[in-house]
Design a protein around this motif. Structure first.
Motif, PDB file in Angstrom:
ATOM      1  N   ILE A  15       3.591   0.401  17.851  1.00  0.00           N
ATOM      2  CA  ILE A  15       2.289   1.043  17.719  1.00  0.00           C
ATOM      3  C   ILE A  15       1.682   0.591  16.396  1.00  0.00           C
ATOM      4  O   ILE A  15       2.370   0.513  15.374  1.00  0.00           O
ATOM      5  CB  ILE A  15       2.387   2.584  17.790  1.00  0.00           C
ATOM      6  N   GLU A  16       0.407   0.235  16.443  1.00  0.00           N
ATOM      7  CA  GLU A  16      -0.298  -0.257  15.255  1.00  0.00           C
ATOM      8  C   GLU A  16      -1.222   0.831  14.722  1.00  0.00           C
ATOM      9  O   GLU A  16      -1.925   1.488  15.481  1.00  0.00           O
ATOM     10  CB  GLU A  16      -1.104  -1.507  15.613  1.00  0.00           C
ATOM     11  N   SER A  17      -1.233   0.997  13.387  1.00  0.00           N
ATOM     12  CA  SER A  17      -2.047   2.048  12.796  1.00  0.00           C
ATOM     13  C   SER A  17      -2.549   1.640  11.417  1.00  0.00           C
ATOM     14  O   SER A  17      -1.865   0.913  10.680  1.00  0.00           O
ATOM     15  CB  SER A  17      -1.235   3.340  12.688  1.00  0.00           C
ATOM     16  N   LYS A  18      -3.727   2.137  11.073  1.00  0.00           N
ATOM     17  CA  LYS A  18      -4.269   1.893   9.739  1.00  0.00           C
ATOM     18  C   LYS A  18      -3.506   2.690   8.690  1.00  0.00           C
ATOM     19  O   LYS A  18      -3.171   2.175   7.623  1.00  0.00           O
ATOM     20  CB  LYS A  18      -5.754   2.265   9.709  1.00  0.00           C
ATOM     21  N   TYR A  19      -3.228   3.968   8.995  1.00  0.00           N
ATOM     22  CA  TYR A  19      -2.515   4.847   8.070  1.00  0.00           C
ATOM     23  C   TYR A  19      -1.218   5.335   8.710  1.00  0.00           C
ATOM     24  O   TYR A  19      -1.156   5.578   9.925  1.00  0.00           O
ATOM     25  CB  TYR A  19      -3.360   6.073   7.712  1.00  0.00           C
ATOM     26  N   VAL A  20      -0.201   5.516   7.884  1.00  0.00           N
ATOM     27  CA  VAL A  20       1.063   6.107   8.332  1.00  0.00           C
ATOM     28  C   VAL A  20       1.465   7.176   7.326  1.00  0.00           C
ATOM     29  O   VAL A  20       1.393   6.966   6.114  1.00  0.00           O
ATOM     30  CB  VAL A  20       2.193   5.066   8.447  1.00  0.00           C
ATOM     31  N   VAL A  21       1.878   8.337   7.842  1.00  0.00           N
ATOM     32  CA  VAL A  21       2.424   9.391   6.998  1.00  0.00           C
ATOM     33  C   VAL A  21       3.821   9.728   7.504  1.00  0.00           C
ATOM     34  O   VAL A  21       4.004  10.077   8.677  1.00  0.00           O
ATOM     35  CB  VAL A  21       1.558  10.662   7.013  1.00  0.00           C
ATOM     36  N   LEU A  22       4.816   9.603   6.634  1.00  0.00           N
ATOM     37  CA  LEU A  22       6.185   9.960   6.971  1.00  0.00           C
ATOM     38  C   LEU A  22       6.402  11.428   6.627  1.00  0.00           C
ATOM     39  O   LEU A  22       6.181  11.852   5.492  1.00  0.00           O
ATOM     40  CB  LEU A  22       7.176   9.095   6.191  1.00  0.00           C
ATOM     41  N   ALA A  23       6.851  12.208   7.612  1.00  0.00           N
ATOM     42  CA  ALA A  23       7.095  13.645   7.416  1.00  0.00           C
ATOM     43  C   ALA A  23       8.408  13.999   8.100  1.00  0.00           C
ATOM     44  O   ALA A  23       8.454  14.793   9.033  1.00  0.00           O
ATOM     45  CB  ALA A  23       5.943  14.459   8.000  1.00  0.00           C
ATOM     46  N   ASN A  69      -1.787   2.643   2.107  1.00  0.00           N
ATOM     47  CA  ASN A  69      -1.977   3.416   3.334  1.00  0.00           C
ATOM     48  C   ASN A  69      -0.671   3.917   3.958  1.00  0.00           C
ATOM     49  O   ASN A  69      -0.660   4.346   5.115  1.00  0.00           O
ATOM     50  CB  ASN A  69      -2.770   2.630   4.378  1.00  0.00           C
ATOM     51  N   LEU A  70       0.415   3.871   3.196  1.00  0.00           N
ATOM     52  CA  LEU A  70       1.675   4.484   3.632  1.00  0.00           C
ATOM     53  C   LEU A  70       1.944   5.687   2.727  1.00  0.00           C
ATOM     54  O   LEU A  70       2.160   5.534   1.522  1.00  0.00           O
ATOM     55  CB  LEU A  70       2.841   3.494   3.556  1.00  0.00           C
ATOM     56  N   PHE A  71       1.923   6.870   3.313  1.00  0.00           N
ATOM     57  CA  PHE A  71       2.078   8.108   2.556  1.00  0.00           C
ATOM     58  C   PHE A  71       3.365   8.808   2.980  1.00  0.00           C
ATOM     59  O   PHE A  71       3.809   8.683   4.126  1.00  0.00           O
ATOM     60  CB  PHE A  71       0.880   9.032   2.795  1.00  0.00           C
ATOM     61  N   ILE A  72       3.937   9.562   2.065  1.00  0.00           N
ATOM     62  CA  ILE A  72       5.213  10.224   2.350  1.00  0.00           C
ATOM     63  C   ILE A  72       5.141  11.685   1.919  1.00  0.00           C
ATOM     64  O   ILE A  72       4.799  12.002   0.781  1.00  0.00           O
ATOM     65  CB  ILE A  72       6.385   9.516   1.646  1.00  0.00           C
ATOM     66  N   ALA A  73       5.463  12.577   2.864  1.00  0.00           N
ATOM     67  CA  ALA A  73       5.456  14.015   2.597  1.00  0.00           C
ATOM     68  C   ALA A  73       6.858  14.570   2.828  1.00  0.00           C
ATOM     69  O   ALA A  73       7.838  13.830   2.887  1.00  0.00           O
ATOM     70  CB  ALA A  73       4.434  14.706   3.502  1.00  0.00           C
ATOM     71  N   SER A  74       6.963  15.879   2.945  1.00  0.00           N
ATOM     72  CA  SER A  74       8.217  16.590   3.172  1.00  0.00           C
ATOM     73  C   SER A  74       9.197  16.355   2.020  1.00  0.00           C
ATOM     74  O   SER A  74       8.794  16.014   0.915  1.00  0.00           O
ATOM     75  CB  SER A  74       8.815  16.183   4.520  1.00  0.00           C
ATOM     76  N   SER A  75      10.487  16.532   2.286  1.00  0.00           N
ATOM     77  CA  SER A  75      11.506  16.478   1.230  1.00  0.00           C
ATOM     78  C   SER A  75      11.505  15.160   0.471  1.00  0.00           C
ATOM     79  O   SER A  75      11.838  15.127  -0.714  1.00  0.00           O
ATOM     80  CB  SER A  75      12.888  16.713   1.836  1.00  0.00           C
TER      81      SER A  75
END
Length: 455
Positions: free
Chosen positions: A194-202, A392-398
């Motif tokens: 899957i191709e995406s402009k933004y990715v957020v890891l949660a 454009n790669l963001f990381i949330a959670s722990s």
């Protein structure tokens, strides 16, 4: 033993252990009630935003994104689980937890939606007296604890009213790579992409490997109740955190004798994260620390504790010699007869050993462009939670704790993360976040001034 009654309470109301004993037919009791993820074959191959993870953090992020216009084909959620919030549900139900440790102000809905306290009011006639008391405290701005099933009902409401269940797919991300056009390509082990402009890891945490697995069960994975039978009279429980405390109570309530073995000090606290870390006073102090000092603070804060409400209950069981606590205890070995030998040579016998030794960071997908880490945590921009050098790669959670602070792993930490991430995305997308017309057009149905229909 520590008892930290620092609850941000103006009234300094007494701790009421009765809330741990309430009983009624649950509003929300089966995992099948959770919204289901779709088959990945139905997933579009291109989108604007991918959120990896459909737990509490992923839900919070996706609901926030919905209000900024990331809806329909513009957003995709992926996870290897079958259901939203599956890990949270299994962990709390397996330990027979009935009350949330976090108060009514900690929930997954964005500010534009109905909050947990107001949602609970809709069920006022079905609440127990203790729950009504807690709701009254919530409306006064005091410490107040919602029941687990109402919290889960609210989570389900947020998922459905933002149509997240129609945009979530069972897809286990194996690798992530940024192509020459700047788009992110997420692949699974079967080669689907899957191709995406933004990715957020949660992606949160996963249970630590049970180092005593030859002699004990891992309560974070297995349902301890399946191992109870008429031969089990005494249980050894390893671990001093909240899950452990709920299992201790569940075993005691079944008239079992419990030996509670804790590596650190026996600890009861209002929350597992000090309140200051939900506010600017905590953020500011933490952001001024070096990375080494931040790691020290995270390790110090993350030591396990039970809820304050457990203490009164456990004190009564201690008086009856049903509960024995071995704290500051180091396990030297466990023999085949389910006897734990401590470093001081104390022998603690049992018929069943239950291990609840906590969680660790879940393994992230392989990031082929490389990612900077410090002591296992990704290095992020403190203001935006964007991975260092990975646009454009963001990381949330722990995984964001090194930037967000100790609150990163908890429910309200997800709300803090969503504000940091989407403030930046709104800027990049040219979205006027606080435009009144935009907000009104993007309210969920529950937020509109329409009557609530009776069944």
């Amino acid at each position: 033993m520590k008892f930290i009654n620092d609850c941000d309470s103006v009234l300094n109301n007494e701790i009421n252990s009765e809330i741990m004993k309430f009983d009624r037919n649950s509003f929300f009791n089966n995992i099948e009630e959770l919204p289901v993820l779709q088959n990945k074959v139905e997933m579009n191959s291109k989108t604007d935003l991918v959120i990896i993870g459909t737990g509490m953090v992923g839900i919070t992020l996706a609901a926030r994104a919905w209000h900024l216009g990331f809806k329909g084909d513009r957003i995709t959620l992926i996870d290897g689980n079958e259901y939203f919030a599956e890990n949270f549900f299994r962990r709390t139900k397996n330990s027979e937890q009935k009350i949330m440790r976090s108060s009514f102000i900690h929930h997954v809905a964005p500010n534009e939606d109905i909050n947990l306290a107001d949602f609970t009011r809709l069920k006022h006639n079905e609440l127990t007296n203790i729950e009504k008391e807690q709701l009254t405290l919530a409306r006064m701005g005091e410490r107040s604890l919602p029941s687990l099933d109402i919290f889960l009902e609210h989570v389900k409401h947020v998922v459905i009213n933002h149509n997240l269940h129609k945009r979530a797919f069972k897809f286990s991300a194996d690798s992530i790579e940024q192509n020459t056009t700047g788009k992110w390509i997420i692949s699974d082990s079967e080669g689907q992409k899957i191709e995406s402009k933004y990715v957020v890891l949660a992606m949160g945490q996963s249970p630590k490997e049970n180092m005593y697995k030859e002699h004990s069960i891992n309560a974070h994975v297995d349902n301890f109740k399946n191992y109870l039978n008429e031969k089990v009279k005494t249980v050894n429980i390893i671990g001093g955190g909240n899950t452990s405390a709920h299992i201790v109570k569940s075993c005691l309530d079944r008239n079992l004798k419990v030996n509670w073995i804790i590596r650190n000090e026996e600890n009861y606290a209002c929350t597992d994260i000090p309140h200051k870390y939900w506010r600017d006073e905590g953020y500011l102090k933490f952001s001024q620390m070096t990375l080494d000092k931040r790691m020290e603070e995270i390790k110090r804060i993350y030591k396990g504790s039970a809820m304050l409400e457990h203490k009164g209950i456990f004190d009564d069981y201690k008086k009856d010699n049903a509960l024995t606590v071995f704290d500051n205890a180091t396990i030297q070995e466990i023999d085949k007869n389910k006897t734990i030998i401590l470093q001081n040579k104390t022998r603690v016998e049992s018929d069943l050993i239950i291990s609840t030794i906590g969680f660790e960071l879940k393994k992230l997908p392989q990031i082929k462009n490389g990612i900077n880490t410090f002591n296992g945590f990704p290095v992020l921009n403190d203001s935006t939670l964007e991975a260092e050098g990975l646009k454009n790669l963001f990381i949330a959670s722990s995984h964001s704790a090194l930037s967000l602070g100790p609150a990163a792993k908890n429910i309200d930490g997800a709300r803090i993360a969503s504000e940091r991430i989407f403030k930046e995305l709104a800027k990049r997308e040219g979205i006027e976040k606080y435009n009144v017309k935009n907000i009104l057009e993007n309210l969920t149905n529950w937020s509109r001034n329409t009557p609530v229909l009776k069944k």
